[in-house]
Design a protein around this motif. Sequence first.
Motif, PDB file in Angstrom:
ATOM      1  N   ASN A 242       0.798  -1.232   0.000  1.00 52.71           N
ATOM      2  CA  ASN A 242       0.000   0.000   0.000  1.00 52.71           C
ATOM      3  C   ASN A 242       0.834   1.288   0.000  1.00 52.71           C
ATOM      4  OD1 ASN A 242      -2.098  -1.745   0.184  1.00 52.71           O
ATOM      5  ND2 ASN A 242      -2.957  -0.945   2.095  1.00 52.71           N
ATOM      6  N   GLY A 243       1.954   1.307  -0.689  1.00 53.76           N
ATOM      7  CA  GLY A 243       2.765   2.529  -0.737  1.00 53.76           C
ATOM      8  C   GLY A 243       3.903   2.559   0.271  1.00 53.76           C
ATOM      9  N   LEU A 244       3.908   1.592   1.164  1.00 54.55           N
ATOM     10  CA  LEU A 244       5.042   1.445   2.084  1.00 54.55           C
ATOM     11  C   LEU A 244       6.047   0.529   1.379  1.00 54.55           C
ATOM     12  CD1 LEU A 244       6.153   1.806   5.065  1.00 54.55           C
ATOM     13  CD2 LEU A 244       5.046  -0.371   5.563  1.00 54.55           C
ATOM     14  N   THR A 245       7.291   1.010   1.202  1.00 59.74           N
ATOM     15  CA  THR A 245       8.248   0.163   0.494  1.00 59.74           C
ATOM     16  C   THR A 245       9.502  -0.064   1.318  1.00 59.74           C
ATOM     17  OG1 THR A 245       9.252   2.036  -0.636  1.00 59.74           O
ATOM     18  CG2 THR A 245       7.530   0.885  -1.835  1.00 59.74           C
TER      19      THR A 245
ATOM     20  N   LEU B  66       8.078   0.204  16.230  1.00 57.69           N
ATOM     21  CA  LEU B  66       7.819   0.132  14.794  1.00 57.69           C
ATOM     22  C   LEU B  66       6.540   0.890  14.438  1.00 57.69           C
ATOM     23  CD1 LEU B  66       8.449  -0.996  11.969  1.00 57.69           C
ATOM     24  CD2 LEU B  66       7.284  -3.107  12.628  1.00 57.69           C
ATOM     25  N   ARG B  67       5.504   0.686  15.233  1.00 57.83           N
ATOM     26  CA  ARG B  67       4.234   1.378  14.972  1.00 57.83           C
ATOM     27  C   ARG B  67       4.397   2.895  15.058  1.00 57.83           C
ATOM     28  NH1 ARG B  67       0.471  -2.602  18.451  1.00 57.83           N
ATOM     29  NH2 ARG B  67      -0.217  -3.980  16.772  1.00 57.83           N
ATOM     30  N   LYS B  68       5.224   3.326  16.011  1.00 58.35           N
ATOM     31  CA  LYS B  68       5.447   4.763  16.199  1.00 58.35           C
ATOM     32  C   LYS B  68       6.081   5.384  14.946  1.00 58.35           C
ATOM     33  CE  LYS B  68       6.855   7.692  19.996  1.00 58.35           C
ATOM     34  NZ  LYS B  68       7.775   7.785  21.121  1.00 58.35           N
ATOM     35  N   VAL B  69       7.017   4.641  14.335  1.00 57.66           N
ATOM     36  CA  VAL B  69       7.659   5.125  13.110  1.00 57.66           C
ATOM     37  C   VAL B  69       6.644   5.172  11.966  1.00 57.66           C
ATOM     38  CG1 VAL B  69       9.426   4.581  11.385  1.00 57.66           C
ATOM     39  CG2 VAL B  69       9.930   4.215  13.798  1.00 57.66           C
TER      40      VAL B  69
ATOM     41  N   ALA C 232      -3.150 -14.447  20.172  1.00 54.96           N
ATOM     42  CA  ALA C 232      -2.365 -15.201  19.190  1.00 54.96           C
ATOM     43  C   ALA C 232      -1.005 -14.550  18.905  1.00 54.96           C
ATOM     44  CB  ALA C 232      -3.146 -15.352  17.903  1.00 54.96           C
ATOM     45  N   GLY C 233      -0.987 -13.249  18.690  1.00 56.73           N
ATOM     46  CA  GLY C 233       0.289 -12.600  18.390  1.00 56.73           C
ATOM     47  C   GLY C 233       0.099 -11.399  17.476  1.00 56.73           C
ATOM     48  N   TYR C 234       0.905 -11.339  16.420  1.00 53.88           N
ATOM     49  CA  TYR C 234       0.856 -10.194  15.513  1.00 53.88           C
ATOM     50  C   TYR C 234       0.749 -10.639  14.068  1.00 53.88           C
ATOM     51  CZ  TYR C 234       2.401  -7.470  19.530  1.00 53.88           C
ATOM     52  OH  TYR C 234       2.488  -6.867  20.758  1.00 53.88           O
ATOM     53  N   ARG C 235       0.227  -9.734  13.265  1.00 53.61           N
ATOM     54  CA  ARG C 235       0.038 -10.029  11.851  1.00 53.61           C
ATOM     55  C   ARG C 235       0.291  -8.744  11.079  1.00 53.61           C
ATOM     56  NH1 ARG C 235      -5.810 -11.508  11.327  1.00 53.61           N
ATOM     57  NH2 ARG C 235      -6.056  -9.339  11.883  1.00 53.61           N
ATOM     58  N   PHE C 236       0.924  -8.873   9.916  1.00 50.79           N
ATOM     59  CA  PHE C 236       1.078  -7.735   9.022  1.00 50.79           C
ATOM     60  C   PHE C 236       0.044  -7.921   7.925  1.00 50.79           C
ATOM     61  CE2 PHE C 236       2.773  -5.468   5.388  1.00 50.79           C
ATOM     62  CZ  PHE C 236       3.186  -4.270   5.956  1.00 50.79           C
ATOM     63  N   SER C 237      -0.833  -6.966   7.785  1.00 53.79           N
ATOM     64  CA  SER C 237      -1.902  -7.132   6.807  1.00 53.79           C
ATOM     65  C   SER C 237      -2.305  -5.802   6.197  1.00 53.79           C
ATOM     66  CB  SER C 237      -3.112  -7.778   7.481  1.00 53.79           C
ATOM     67  OG  SER C 237      -4.192  -7.828   6.557  1.00 53.79           O
ATOM     68  N   THR C 238      -2.576  -5.818   4.893  1.00 54.04           N
ATOM     69  CA  THR C 238      -3.043  -4.606   4.234  1.00 54.04           C
ATOM     70  C   THR C 238      -4.562  -4.541   4.274  1.00 54.04           C
ATOM     71  OG1 THR C 238      -2.927  -5.802   2.163  1.00 54.04           O
ATOM     72  CG2 THR C 238      -1.077  -4.367   2.688  1.00 54.04           C
TER      73      THR C 238
ATOM     74  N   GLY D  64       0.237   6.607   8.679  1.00 54.30           N
ATOM     75  CA  GLY D  64      -0.952   5.755   8.726  1.00 54.30           C
ATOM     76  C   GLY D  64      -0.685   4.267   8.559  1.00 54.30           C
ATOM     77  N   TYR D  65       0.589   3.898   8.472  1.00 55.42           N
ATOM     78  CA  TYR D  65       0.898   2.489   8.238  1.00 55.42           C
ATOM     79  C   TYR D  65       0.939   1.624   9.506  1.00 55.42           C
ATOM     80  CZ  TYR D  65       1.943   3.700   3.424  1.00 55.42           C
ATOM     81  OH  TYR D  65       1.839   4.137   2.132  1.00 55.42           O
ATOM     82  N   ASP D  66       0.828   2.294  10.657  1.00 55.53           N
ATOM     83  CA  ASP D  66       0.833   1.516  11.906  1.00 55.53           C
ATOM     84  C   ASP D  66      -0.321   0.521  11.943  1.00 55.53           C
ATOM     85  OD1 ASP D  66      -0.607   4.008  11.992  1.00 55.53           O
ATOM     86  OD2 ASP D  66      -1.094   3.540  14.081  1.00 55.53           O
TER      87      ASP D  66
END
Length: 230
Positions: free
Chosen positions: A136-139, A203-206, A222-228, A211-213
């Motif tokens: 989503n534009g984060l590279t 990481l979220r703070k950065v 369960a834990g964490y997930r990276f999702s668009t 808006g990518y946090d």
Amino acid sequence: MNAKRILLVEDEQPIREMVVFALTNAGYEVEEAADARQAQARIAERLPDLVLLDWMLPGISGIDYARRLKKDDLTRELPIIMLTARAEEEDKVQGLESGADDYMTKPFSPREMVARIRAVLRRGGPAAEDEMLCANGLTLDLASHRVSASETLLEMGPTEYRLLEFFMSHPERVYSRGQLLDRVWGSNVYVEERTVDVHIRRLRKVLEPHGYDALVQTVRGAGYRFSTRI
Ligand code: CA
């Protein structure tokens, strides 16, 4: 660069000795196991880069063990080369779709073995140097270790970078804190699970100003997930 670690699961000692000798000469670090139970113990200690797995093992067969490894989140991406005694067995292994990445029929030459291992490691290894991970534009640029949001460069610590690289290359899947520790910090490193939370927060703070946090999601219990998909 650290030597790649190969786990050899083979009950026949003469073959083990031959393989260990050849792989050590080729610059690999080799761990040995005589059956699936021992292999599981080695893997729990430290995740290898590749498993050389004999089909005919006492107890759990190599095929069943390969299936088990491919079902487990921690070992799903661990490359497996199956060792079989005859060409007919090789056909059978392929037909059974055990999840192995390659097959070798005994007797094989040390040279052939090293070539196969190199090929499989290249295939399954880290992404090519010039690759970019995008969401989503984060590279994230794997060659320069630069992360940008639209055109803005984001500054982050090395752990946050590794965490983000892991997330972006494994999107849409939930990882427990323990799994993240194994995959991002390394399973031989002893740090507390709440360390993961600390780095997730950083990481979220950065990512937050852009808006990518929201892509770094907490999955309760369960834990964490990276999702668009938000
Ligand atoms: Ca055997």
